[in-house]
Design an enzyme around this catalytic site. Structure first.
Site, short mmCIF file in Angstrom:
data_model
loop_
_atom_site.label_atom_id
_atom_site.label_comp_id
_atom_site.label_asym_id
_atom_site.label_seq_id
_atom_site.Cartn_x
_atom_site.Cartn_y
_atom_site.Cartn_z
CG HIS A 184 -8.91 7.71 5.55
ND1 HIS A 184 -8.04 7.30 6.69
CD2 HIS A 184 -8.48 8.48 4.66
CE1 HIS A 184 -7.22 8.32 6.58
NE2 HIS A 184 -7.47 9.13 5.39
CG ASP A 240 -4.85 11.44 5.87
OD1 ASP A 240 -4.59 10.23 5.85
OD2 ASP A 240 -4.09 12.29 5.32
#
Length: 321
Positions: free
Chosen positions: A301, A136
């Site tokens: 995620h 990320d």
């Protein structure tokens, strides 16, 4: 002769028990850590020191966390890699227990500045070359480090992200609603900080809830640590995102125009969200790297927490290339 009354026998005094539960502070739970890792602070500039967890022995690998997390997101993968690598897990500047300088211009939280932090950190610990993996936001820092310091980064892994320039170009229309937070935090200084601070736990907790396929992947103590860290870092987190709509795009555009590419072996691991959003993630990454292996991981995620075995294997495979 005077008579004296007999002496009163001495009675030991015992203080009566008092119910003082209302005045007692609740017990403070210890912050979770990566078991077996040492913690230290390492200065990377005159005004910034990073909180760093270090474990293992062998060739070095640096692991960078994402949003809304801290270095703790790597706890499973780091423990595994420490069997034969020196594993370095910092909190990025502005996050966790690392320093959070005030945003005094676009460079304070540019990915170029944060990448320089990481390179300096490794050098301060005695490593001139190292493998680097990021998730990320940490993957954006890792990407920039790979472009700016190709002689330092031996292997590069980026988890569940697109390069900044490609991200902004790819997001459009209704599907872009999944990135509402991107558009909020790039607004001029003041309003986003005020809005997020007003309900910080709800804001950051939203992403922990909706981005995870496995809600048990982030246990209660780790979740509490994430929320505490984010709650205390709203201005710097917003500044990090704000840089991604300004100076980080400029840096990516300059590299694209110059034809600069990632020179080291690269692994990109992502959810199967590219097709859903209308773009081909592997093709976008292929424009930046010649030696690229792009893989889809069946999880949410937070892949280092939801699928640590898969991620650990992928990083070992990368470093063997």
């Amino acid at each position: 002769m005077t008579d004296h009354p007999p002496a009163t026998p001495s009675i030991p005094f015992t203080r009566p028990a008092i119910n003082d539960q209302r005045t007692k502070e609740p017990p403070v739970e210890p912050e979770p850590t990566i078991p077996g890792f040492d913690y230290r602070r390492v200065a990377v500039s005159e005004d910034v020191s990073l909180n760093v967890a270090v474990g293992g022995t062998g060739t070095p690998v640096v692991l960078l966390h994402g949003f809304p997390q801290t270095h703790l997101m790597w706890r499973h993968v780091a423990a595994d890699l420490a069997a034969d690598h020196t594993v370095i897990c910092p909190d990025l500047r502005g996050y966790g227990d690392s320093d959070k300088p005030l945003e005094d211009g676009p460079h304070t939280y540019s990915k170029r500045t944060m990448a320089r932090d990481v390179v300096t950190l490794a050098q301060e610990m005695g490593y001139d070359r190292f493998a680097l993996a990021g998730h990320d936001r940490g993957a954006l820092v890792a990407f920039r480090a790979g472009l700016d310091h190709p002689d330092v980064i031996t292997h590069l892994a980026c988890l569940d992200v697109l390069p900044t320039l490609d991200m902004w170009e790819a997001l459009h229309g209704v599907p872009a609603a999944v990135g509402f937070h991107l558009y909020l935090m790039v607004q001029p200084q003041g309003l986003p900080e005020l809005m997020i601070t007003a309900s910080a736990d709800a804001f950051f907790g939203h992403f922990l809830d909706v981005w995870a396929n496995d809600p048990d992947a982030v246990p209660a103590d780790v979740r509490a640590a994430y929320l505490r860290a984010c709650r205390e870092a709203v201005p710097s987190i917003v500044a990090d995102y704000r840089a991604s709509a300004g100076i980080d795009v400029e840096h990516d555009e300059a590299d694209r125009a110059a034809g600069n590419r990632l020179a080291m072996p690269v692994a990109v691991l992502q959810q199967d969200w590219g097709a859903a959003l209308g773009f081909e993630a592997a093709a976008l990454w292929g424009a930046w790297a010649d030696d690229l292996r792009h893989s889809t991981v069946s999880c949410g995620h937070f892949m280092a927490e939801e699928a640590p075995t898969d991620i650990g294997k992928a990083l070992r495979d990368l470093m063997a290339r």
